[in-house]
Enzyme design. Structure first.
Site, PDB file in Angstrom:
ATOM      1  N   ASP A   1      -9.633   6.554   8.647  1.00 23.59           N
ATOM      2  CA  ASP A   1     -10.527   5.496   8.173  1.00 23.59           C
ATOM      3  C   ASP A   1     -10.721   4.440   9.254  1.00 23.59           C
ATOM      4  O   ASP A   1     -11.600   3.600   9.149  1.00 23.59           O
ATOM      5  CB  ASP A   1      -9.934   4.852   6.911  1.00 23.59           C
ATOM      6  CG  ASP A   1     -10.801   3.724   6.378  1.00 23.59           C
ATOM      7  OD1 ASP A   1     -12.017   3.943   6.205  1.00 23.59           O
ATOM      8  OD2 ASP A   1     -10.272   2.622   6.130  1.00 23.59           O
TER       9      ASP A   1
ATOM     10  N   ILE B   1       0.836  -1.206   0.000  1.00 16.08           N
ATOM     11  CA  ILE B   1       0.000   0.000   0.000  1.00 16.08           C
ATOM     12  C   ILE B   1       0.866   1.249   0.000  1.00 16.08           C
ATOM     13  O   ILE B   1       0.657   2.180  -0.794  1.00 16.08           O
ATOM     14  CB  ILE B   1      -0.953   0.004   1.214  1.00 16.08           C
ATOM     15  CG1 ILE B   1      -1.946  -1.157   1.108  1.00 16.08           C
ATOM     16  CG2 ILE B   1      -1.702   1.340   1.302  1.00 16.08           C
ATOM     17  CD1 ILE B   1      -2.772  -1.390   2.358  1.00 16.08           C
TER      18      ILE B   1
ATOM     19  N   ASP C   1      10.657   2.270   7.477  1.00 14.46           N
ATOM     20  CA  ASP C   1      10.180   0.896   7.606  1.00 14.46           C
ATOM     21  C   ASP C   1      11.383   0.019   7.939  1.00 14.46           C
ATOM     22  O   ASP C   1      12.220  -0.248   7.076  1.00 14.46           O
ATOM     23  CB  ASP C   1       9.516   0.405   6.306  1.00 14.46           C
ATOM     24  CG  ASP C   1       8.763  -0.908   6.518  1.00 14.46           C
ATOM     25  OD1 ASP C   1       9.252  -1.740   7.314  1.00 14.46           O
ATOM     26  OD2 ASP C   1       7.707  -1.099   5.893  1.00 14.46           O
TER      27      ASP C   1
ATOM     28  N   GLU D   1     -14.629   0.495  17.097  1.00 12.51           N
ATOM     29  CA  GLU D   1     -15.488   0.512  15.913  1.00 12.51           C
ATOM     30  C   GLU D   1     -16.719  -0.355  16.162  1.00 12.51           C
ATOM     31  O   GLU D   1     -16.632  -1.366  16.850  1.00 12.51           O
ATOM     32  CB  GLU D   1     -14.705   0.009  14.692  1.00 12.51           C
ATOM     33  CG  GLU D   1     -13.511   0.898  14.353  1.00 12.51           C
ATOM     34  CD  GLU D   1     -12.724   0.413  13.129  1.00 12.51           C
ATOM     35  OE1 GLU D   1     -13.111  -0.622  12.542  1.00 12.51           O
ATOM     36  OE2 GLU D   1     -11.748   1.059  12.757  1.00 12.51           O
TER      37      GLU D   1
ATOM     38  N   HIS E   1     -14.149   2.959   8.038  1.00 15.99           N
ATOM     39  CA  HIS E   1     -13.310   1.782   7.783  1.00 15.99           C
ATOM     40  C   HIS E   1     -13.685   1.134   6.447  1.00 15.99           C
ATOM     41  O   HIS E   1     -13.905  -0.077   6.365  1.00 15.99           O
ATOM     42  CB  HIS E   1     -13.436   0.753   8.914  1.00 15.99           C
ATOM     43  CG  HIS E   1     -12.246  -0.171   8.996  1.00 15.99           C
ATOM     44  ND1 HIS E   1     -11.844  -0.770  10.166  1.00 15.99           N
ATOM     45  CD2 HIS E   1     -11.379  -0.609   8.043  1.00 15.99           C
ATOM     46  CE1 HIS E   1     -10.789  -1.532   9.931  1.00 15.99           C
ATOM     47  NE2 HIS E   1     -10.487  -1.461   8.649  1.00 15.99           N
TER      48      HIS E   1
ATOM     49  N   CYS F   1      -5.058   4.963   7.405  1.00 12.88           N
ATOM     50  CA  CYS F   1      -5.923   3.949   6.793  1.00 12.88           C
ATOM     51  C   CYS F   1      -5.420   2.559   7.158  1.00 12.88           C
ATOM     52  O   CYS F   1      -5.656   1.595   6.426  1.00 12.88           O
ATOM     53  CB  CYS F   1      -5.936   4.113   5.273  1.00 12.88           C
ATOM     54  SG  CYS F   1      -6.762   5.586   4.678  1.00 12.88           S
ATOM     55  N   ALA F   2      -4.702   2.472   8.284  1.00 10.77           N
ATOM     56  CA  ALA F   2      -4.102   1.198   8.684  1.00 10.77           C
ATOM     57  C   ALA F   2      -4.937   0.515   9.770  1.00 10.77           C
ATOM     58  O   ALA F   2      -5.773  -0.348   9.469  1.00 10.77           O
ATOM     59  CB  ALA F   2      -2.674   1.419   9.147  1.00 10.77           C
ATOM     60  N   ARG F   3      -4.733   0.910  11.014  1.00  7.23           N
ATOM     61  CA  ARG F   3      -5.474   0.335  12.137  1.00  7.23           C
ATOM     62  C   ARG F   3      -5.671   1.386  13.221  1.00  7.23           C
ATOM     63  O   ARG F   3      -4.791   2.193  13.494  1.00  7.23           O
ATOM     64  CB  ARG F   3      -4.714  -0.856  12.740  1.00  7.23           C
ATOM     65  CG  ARG F   3      -4.911  -2.181  12.003  1.00  7.23           C
ATOM     66  CD  ARG F   3      -6.328  -2.696  12.207  1.00  7.23           C
ATOM     67  NE  ARG F   3      -6.561  -3.983  11.588  1.00  7.23           N
ATOM     68  CZ  ARG F   3      -7.018  -4.162  10.356  1.00  7.23           C
ATOM     69  NH1 ARG F   3      -7.237  -3.114   9.572  1.00  7.23           N
ATOM     70  NH2 ARG F   3      -7.244  -5.370   9.893  1.00  7.23           N
TER      71      ARG F   3
END
Length: 324
Positions: free
Chosen positions: A256, A151, A170, A261, A280, A230-232
């Protein structure tokens, strides 16, 4: 006939795979063990679209041979327990990659142009807000990627195409892999936190990444910075985020995913006009929904046939005596 329980309906293409294999399927419409346990006690497979599963629940389901996640996140599965019980956990790597990258890209553009707030204000009759000049161009600005998997790689190429510079952190990616793309490699997240105009998160939720972005990191960001997740949920400390947004320590945040949730209408973050929220669904495009559902279903079918399906997050499960 083998029995498959799904916590929430799959895309029709995934259901078609299960039906074609002659499997009996049922939907629990609940993601907590208390909700779906009556369905899954005698089931052979569980596909988790919403909810979670723990060791106690697995042990209460003696026929359970496979767990599947239509996606790649497995923070809602006790993978250690599944491995020890010889239960492979099927994932769908790459199936929603493009959709999530495009969503993160769209969110950062929307925030940079102050588009959501402008929409709200114009609907109130506030034409004058156009002269506040809060929107800015992304050309020449810097994207900071925390996580450079599939991604992150697509997002980097999208941003490069509009003239953005790219920085990458990373620890699981070699420096030369990043630098051969012309991107700046960072040994720590600090250069990104302090210098990036847009910071986008693309890491799993682990003990190491929980609260990775909290009060200190937010204070060190540019006050024009845009933060995208937009990961977690849980990677950003939401309490600290709200304070930083209220004090305009950063310009905007695009989310997101959330700690809890589904997000409720009374969530404190929803009181702020410099937050863009999405339910999400970065990976819920038509294409991605079909891809992840199909991949999950195909893995379930293969494992129930006794095949060692390769797309699992815990290949050591195949070392269990039940696979001899």
């Amino acid at each position: 006939m083998a029995k498959v329980i799904i916590t929430q309906p799959l895309h029709k293409d995934g259901m078609a795979v299960l039906n074609a294999a002659g499997l009996e399927s049922a939907v629990s419409n609940g993601g907590t063990p208390a909700e779906y346990l009556p369905y899954v006690k005698d089931a052979d497979a569980l596909i988790i679209r919403i909810g979670h599963i723990d060791r106690v629940t697995m042990e209460a389901c003696p026929n359970l041979k496979v767990i599947a996640r239509p996606g790649v996140g497995v923070d809602n599965v006790d993978v250690k327990a599944a491995t020890e019980l010889g239960i492979p956990v099927v994932i769908a790597p790459g199936a929603n990659t493009r959709s999530v990258a495009e969503c993160a890209f769209t969110m950062m553009l929307t925030a940079a142009k102050d588009m959501v707030r402008a929409d709200r204000e114009l609907r109130k009759g506030n034409w004058a807000m156009r002269s506040e000049y809060k929107a800015y161009e992304l050309y020449g600005k810097t994207l900071g990627l925390i996580g450079y998997g599939h991604i992150g790689g697509i997002l980097a190429s999208l941003c490069e195409a509009i003239g953005m510079k790219v920085m990458v952190y990373d620890p699981f990616v070699k420096k030369e892999v990043v630098e051969e793309k012309g991107y700046a490699y960072c040994e720590t997240i600090d250069p990104i936190i302090e210098n990036a105009d847009v910071i986008s998160l693309h890491v799993p939720l682990t003990n190491e990444t929980r609260n990775l972005i909290a009060k200190d990191e937010l204070k060190r960001m540019k006050n024009t910075a845009i933060l995208v997740n937009c990961a977690r949920g849980g990677i950003i400390n939401e309490k600290d985020l709200k304070e930083a947004l209220e004090q305009h320590e950063i310009m905007a945040c695009c989310l997101d995913v959330f700690d809890h949730e589904p997000l409720t209408p009374d969530d404190p973050l929803l009181t702020l006009d410099n937050v863009i929220v999405y339910p999400h669904m970065a990976g819920q495009t038509k294409e991605a929904a079909s891809n992840v559902a199909t991949a999950a279903a195909e893995g379930v079918v293969a494992i129930l046939k006794g095949e060692k399906w390769p797309k699992v997050c815990n290949p050591d499960a195949y070392k269990h005596p039940r696979w001899n």
